[in-house]
Design a protein around this motif. Sequence first.
Motif, PDB file in Angstrom:
ATOM      1  N   LYS A   1       3.626 -11.363   0.411  1.00 28.43           N
ATOM      2  CA  LYS A   1       4.816 -12.407   1.012  1.00 28.43           C
ATOM      3  C   LYS A   1       5.713 -11.726   1.920  1.00 28.43           C
ATOM      4  O   LYS A   1       6.265 -12.264   2.828  1.00 28.43           O
ATOM      5  CB  LYS A   1       5.547 -13.011  -0.333  1.00 28.43           C
ATOM      6  CG  LYS A   1       4.603 -14.111  -0.934  1.00 28.43           C
ATOM      7  CD  LYS A   1       5.300 -14.756  -2.024  1.00 28.43           C
ATOM      8  CE  LYS A   1       4.330 -15.626  -3.082  1.00 28.43           C
ATOM      9  NZ  LYS A   1       5.237 -16.298  -4.108  1.00 28.43           N
ATOM     10  N   SER A   2       6.171 -10.452   1.269  1.00 30.26           N
ATOM     11  CA  SER A   2       7.402  -9.647   1.916  1.00 30.26           C
ATOM     12  C   SER A   2       6.571  -9.248   3.285  1.00 30.26           C
ATOM     13  O   SER A   2       7.281  -9.247   4.270  1.00 30.26           O
ATOM     14  CB  SER A   2       7.576  -8.556   1.146  1.00 30.26           C
ATOM     15  OG  SER A   2       8.180  -7.767   1.903  1.00 30.26           O
ATOM     16  N   ARG A   3       5.403  -8.666   3.279  1.00 30.40           N
ATOM     17  CA  ARG A   3       4.768  -8.304   4.741  1.00 30.40           C
ATOM     18  C   ARG A   3       4.597  -9.466   5.723  1.00 30.40           C
ATOM     19  O   ARG A   3       4.576  -9.422   6.811  1.00 30.40           O
ATOM     20  CB  ARG A   3       3.518  -7.760   4.473  1.00 30.40           C
ATOM     21  CG  ARG A   3       3.388  -6.359   3.802  1.00 30.40           C
ATOM     22  CD  ARG A   3       2.134  -5.545   3.612  1.00 30.40           C
ATOM     23  NE  ARG A   3       2.420  -4.297   3.045  1.00 30.40           N
ATOM     24  CZ  ARG A   3       1.150  -3.712   2.622  1.00 30.40           C
ATOM     25  NH1 ARG A   3       0.025  -4.136   2.598  1.00 30.40           N
ATOM     26  NH2 ARG A   3       1.366  -2.644   2.006  1.00 30.40           N
ATOM     27  N   MET A   4       4.347 -10.649   4.953  1.00 30.83           N
ATOM     28  CA  MET A   4       3.981 -12.109   6.188  1.00 30.83           C
ATOM     29  C   MET A   4       5.560 -12.349   6.482  1.00 30.83           C
ATOM     30  O   MET A   4       5.820 -12.586   7.820  1.00 30.83           O
ATOM     31  CB  MET A   4       3.504 -13.078   5.002  1.00 30.83           C
ATOM     32  CG  MET A   4       3.248 -14.180   5.714  1.00 30.83           C
ATOM     33  SD  MET A   4       2.057 -14.094   7.084  1.00 30.83           S
ATOM     34  CE  MET A   4       0.586 -14.111   6.151  1.00 30.83           C
ATOM     35  N   SER A   5       6.390 -12.245   5.852  1.00 29.96           N
ATOM     36  CA  SER A   5       7.847 -12.610   6.328  1.00 29.96           C
ATOM     37  C   SER A   5       8.355 -11.637   7.267  1.00 29.96           C
ATOM     38  O   SER A   5       8.794 -11.849   8.465  1.00 29.96           O
ATOM     39  CB  SER A   5       8.800 -12.564   5.243  1.00 29.96           C
ATOM     40  OG  SER A   5      10.048 -12.547   5.906  1.00 29.96           O
ATOM     41  N   ASN A   6       8.008 -10.319   7.171  1.00 32.12           N
ATOM     42  CA  ASN A   6       8.320  -9.211   8.125  1.00 32.12           C
ATOM     43  C   ASN A   6       7.563  -9.343   9.381  1.00 32.12           C
ATOM     44  O   ASN A   6       7.777  -9.292  10.347  1.00 32.12           O
ATOM     45  CB  ASN A   6       8.202  -7.761   7.476  1.00 32.12           C
ATOM     46  CG  ASN A   6       9.279  -7.672   6.618  1.00 32.12           C
ATOM     47  OD1 ASN A   6      10.359  -8.235   6.687  1.00 32.12           O
ATOM     48  ND2 ASN A   6       8.645  -6.844   5.609  1.00 32.12           N
ATOM     49  N   ALA A   7       6.039  -9.857   9.255  1.00 33.35           N
ATOM     50  CA  ALA A   7       5.116  -9.896  10.515  1.00 33.35           C
ATOM     51  C   ALA A   7       5.653 -10.819  11.060  1.00 33.35           C
ATOM     52  O   ALA A   7       5.768 -10.934  12.355  1.00 33.35           O
ATOM     53  CB  ALA A   7       4.069 -10.317   9.892  1.00 33.35           C
ATOM     54  N   LEU A   8       6.236 -12.228  10.634  1.00 26.15           N
ATOM     55  CA  LEU A   8       6.801 -13.295  11.458  1.00 26.15           C
ATOM     56  C   LEU A   8       7.892 -13.065  12.101  1.00 26.15           C
ATOM     57  O   LEU A   8       8.185 -13.298  13.119  1.00 26.15           O
ATOM     58  CB  LEU A   8       6.960 -14.484  10.519  1.00 26.15           C
ATOM     59  CG  LEU A   8       5.510 -15.170   9.830  1.00 26.15           C
ATOM     60  CD1 LEU A   8       5.731 -16.226   8.649  1.00 26.15           C
ATOM     61  CD2 LEU A   8       4.599 -15.645  10.781  1.00 26.15           C
TER      62      LEU A   8
END
Length: 164
Positions: free
Chosen positions: A145-152
């Motif tokens: 979830k954290s990586r997805m948020s950072n990716a977005l």
Amino acid sequence: MGDQLDDMMVEARKFEKNLLNFFWRQGVSYSEGEDFVQETYLRLWKYRFQYEPAAKLSTFLFLIARQVRIDALRRQSRREMREDRWGKDQGDIQMPADQMVGEDVRWAVARLTEPLREVVELGVFQDLPYAQVAEILGIPVGTVKSRMSNALKKLKEIFDEQGS
């Protein structure tokens, strides 16, 4: 037992297009992606007895595919180091510009770091739930979830830079 293995391989072939897209979105050319898909199937056959039917076959396949990509990157890195050492031209290692994907989204995703790119590829492009992405990558769901948020956030920055 033989019928179960045949059934597993038939089921695995249904993911061929998804695997090809997985490699393609990581900046791999179409023909090299086909080679990687075949390598994934060869490894699936090799590790077929380690597959636990309780787990999704797609999870196991993407775990293998991820390792195929990592191994290819390691081979490329070693080849580049050897060529640097011996002073050879590295031009043939670079991917030609016409093989780069033309769509803005794929271009932007390719600019992400590997950990961010992996979660986008699996979670968005392959439409896998976070729990399955976590299992494939061997990380906690919270990290996904954290990586997805950072990716977005990073993708928004990339698009903002392109727009200005």
